[in-house]
Design a protein around this motif. Structure first.
Motif, PDB file in Angstrom:
ATOM      1  N   PHE A  52       0.858  -1.188   0.000  1.00 28.02           N
ATOM      2  CA  PHE A  52       0.000   0.000   0.000  1.00 28.02           C
ATOM      3  C   PHE A  52       0.891   1.234   0.000  1.00 28.02           C
ATOM      4  N   ALA A  53       0.332   2.348  -0.424  1.00 27.75           N
ATOM      5  CA  ALA A  53       1.084   3.600  -0.502  1.00 27.75           C
ATOM      6  C   ALA A  53       0.909   4.403   0.785  1.00 27.75           C
ATOM      7  N   VAL A  54       1.990   5.003   1.244  1.00 28.28           N
ATOM      8  CA  VAL A  54       1.960   5.905   2.395  1.00 28.28           C
ATOM      9  C   VAL A  54       2.708   7.169   2.010  1.00 28.28           C
ATOM     10  N   LEU A  55       2.046   8.298   2.256  1.00 21.26           N
ATOM     11  CA  LEU A  55       2.603   9.623   1.994  1.00 21.26           C
ATOM     12  C   LEU A  55       2.506  10.442   3.266  1.00 21.26           C
ATOM     13  N   ALA A  56       3.361  11.431   3.412  1.00 25.00           N
ATOM     14  CA  ALA A  56       3.230  12.383   4.516  1.00 25.00           C
ATOM     15  C   ALA A  56       3.644  13.762   4.035  1.00 25.00           C
ATOM     16  N   GLN A  57       2.972  14.752   4.584  1.00 25.46           N
ATOM     17  CA  GLN A  57       3.280  16.144   4.278  1.00 25.46           C
ATOM     18  C   GLN A  57       3.553  16.889   5.573  1.00 25.46           C
ATOM     19  N   ASN A  58       4.271  18.001   5.460  1.00 22.80           N
ATOM     20  CA  ASN A  58       4.546  18.829   6.625  1.00 22.80           C
ATOM     21  C   ASN A  58       3.419  19.847   6.820  1.00 22.80           C
ATOM     22  N   THR A  59       3.616  20.776   7.746  1.00 22.74           N
ATOM     23  CA  THR A  59       2.597  21.788   8.039  1.00 22.74           C
ATOM     24  C   THR A  59       3.024  23.178   7.581  1.00 22.74           C
ATOM     25  N   GLY A 115     -11.923   6.236   4.617  1.00 21.91           N
ATOM     26  CA  GLY A 115     -12.781   5.936   3.482  1.00 21.91           C
ATOM     27  C   GLY A 115     -12.758   6.971   2.375  1.00 21.91           C
ATOM     28  N   TYR A 116     -11.742   7.814   2.354  1.00 20.17           N
ATOM     29  CA  TYR A 116     -11.661   8.870   1.345  1.00 20.17           C
ATOM     30  C   TYR A 116     -11.385   8.290  -0.035  1.00 20.17           C
ATOM     31  N   ARG A 117     -11.981   8.924  -1.040  1.00 21.16           N
ATOM     32  CA  ARG A 117     -11.697   8.629  -2.445  1.00 21.16           C
ATOM     33  C   ARG A 117     -11.512   9.962  -3.156  1.00 21.16           C
ATOM     34  N   GLY A 118     -10.433  10.081  -3.930  1.00 21.70           N
ATOM     35  CA  GLY A 118     -10.195  11.334  -4.624  1.00 21.70           C
ATOM     36  C   GLY A 118      -9.378  11.150  -5.881  1.00 21.70           C
ATOM     37  N   LEU A 119      -9.539  12.078  -6.786  1.00 26.21           N
ATOM     38  CA  LEU A 119      -8.794  12.071  -8.043  1.00 26.21           C
ATOM     39  C   LEU A 119      -7.410  12.658  -7.803  1.00 26.21           C
ATOM     40  N   TRP A 129      -7.603   7.416  -9.516  1.00 26.33           N
ATOM     41  CA  TRP A 129      -8.361   7.519  -8.267  1.00 26.33           C
ATOM     42  C   TRP A 129      -7.577   6.855  -7.150  1.00 26.33           C
ATOM     43  N   ILE A 130      -7.506   7.525  -6.000  1.00 27.45           N
ATOM     44  CA  ILE A 130      -7.042   6.863  -4.788  1.00 27.45           C
ATOM     45  C   ILE A 130      -8.292   6.508  -4.003  1.00 27.45           C
ATOM     46  N   GLU A 131      -8.300   5.312  -3.437  1.00 30.24           N
ATOM     47  CA  GLU A 131      -9.522   4.787  -2.828  1.00 30.24           C
ATOM     48  C   GLU A 131      -9.213   4.138  -1.483  1.00 30.24           C
ATOM     49  N   ASN A 132     -10.244   4.136  -0.625  1.00 33.52           N
ATOM     50  CA  ASN A 132     -10.121   3.528   0.701  1.00 33.52           C
ATOM     51  C   ASN A 132      -8.904   4.106   1.424  1.00 33.52           C
ATOM     52  N   LEU A 158      -2.652   6.821   4.096  1.00 31.37           N
ATOM     53  CA  LEU A 158      -2.487   5.403   3.779  1.00 31.37           C
ATOM     54  C   LEU A 158      -3.463   5.106   2.655  1.00 31.37           C
ATOM     55  N   ILE A 159      -2.943   4.788   1.474  1.00 28.45           N
ATOM     56  CA  ILE A 159      -3.753   4.540   0.280  1.00 28.45           C
ATOM     57  C   ILE A 159      -3.766   3.038   0.038  1.00 28.45           C
ATOM     58  N   ARG A 160      -4.938   2.444   0.263  1.00 32.03           N
ATOM     59  CA  ARG A 160      -5.049   0.989   0.150  1.00 32.03           C
ATOM     60  C   ARG A 160      -5.358   0.497  -1.256  1.00 32.03           C
ATOM     61  N   ALA A 161      -5.963   1.359  -2.079  1.00 33.28           N
ATOM     62  CA  ALA A 161      -6.347   0.941  -3.429  1.00 33.28           C
ATOM     63  C   ALA A 161      -6.314   2.146  -4.355  1.00 33.28           C
ATOM     64  N   TRP A 162      -6.195   1.856  -5.653  1.00 28.50           N
ATOM     65  CA  TRP A 162      -6.217   2.914  -6.673  1.00 28.50           C
ATOM     66  C   TRP A 162      -6.681   2.291  -7.981  1.00 28.50           C
ATOM     67  N   SER A 163      -7.188   3.158  -8.857  1.00 27.39           N
ATOM     68  CA  SER A 163      -7.683   2.702 -10.163  1.00 27.39           C
ATOM     69  C   SER A 163      -7.528   3.820 -11.178  1.00 27.39           C
ATOM     70  N   ASN A 164      -7.591   3.457 -12.453  1.00 30.38           N
ATOM     71  CA  ASN A 164      -7.469   4.458 -13.513  1.00 30.38           C
ATOM     72  C   ASN A 164      -8.683   5.365 -13.530  1.00 30.38           C
TER      73      ASN A 164
END
Length: 165
Positions: A52-59, A115-119, A129-132, A158-164
């Motif tokens: 799974f993908a994990v990203l982090a950003q600062n403030t 449960g976020y989903r976004g383009l 799309w990033i999903e779940n 934490l991005i568990r799934a993605w699709s075109n």
């Protein structure tokens, strides 16, 4: 609640890994990682081997990515060097950035979202799309005493799934 900017020495920075894992487990009440190989090097497993993908950003005023595991680098088509310091707003298409900003502000206020989903848009320009997705604040417990709050040092996803798209 106060904010503070994160700086990583490397993608395997153990202090950052403790912040990432500890914040997730404190806010969500469950483990970030499944059982990992017997060598016990969870930071290495998360960076190199996680499915799974994990990203982090600062403030910062214009938050920038400070962490992206290999799965995230492949998904977004950026190397570690390209990801580190990239303004995180650029991960969303321009038309979707206001909604992304509202989501991140909500996470800052409430601690996490699930449960976020976004383009999103990769470095190649391809949309997907990033999903779940679970997004959470990276928080250090404040040492100034009870009731003084926590210091938010960033936000992670934490991005568990993605699709075109």
């Amino acid at each position: 609640m106060r904010t503070d900017v994160i700086a990583l020495s490397s993608p395997l920075d153990t202090a950052f890994f403790s912040l990432l894992k500890g914040s997730y487990e404190q806010l969500l009440g469950r483990a970030l990682l499944p059982k990992v190989p017997d060598d016990g090097d969870e930071a290495n497993w998360l960076y190199h081997d996680a499915p799974f993908a994990v990203l982090a950003q600062n403030t910062a005023d214009d938050p920038a990515f400070v962490y992206a595991n290999i799965a995230a680098q492949r998904l977004f088509a950026y190397s570690w060097e390209e990801f580190s310091g990239l303004p995180s707003r650029l991960s969303a298409p321009a038309a979707d950035r206001a909604a992304r900003n509202r989501l991140m502000a909500g996470v800052l206020s409430h601690g996490y979202a699930e449960g976020y989903r976004g383009l999103r848009v990769a470095g190649t320009g391809q949309r997907f799309w990033i999903e779940n997705v679970t997004i959470w604040n990276l928080m250090d417990a404040d040492t100034d005493g009870p009731g003084s709050g926590d210091t938010v040092r960033g936000q992670a996803a934490l991005i568990r799934a993605w699709s075109n798209a």
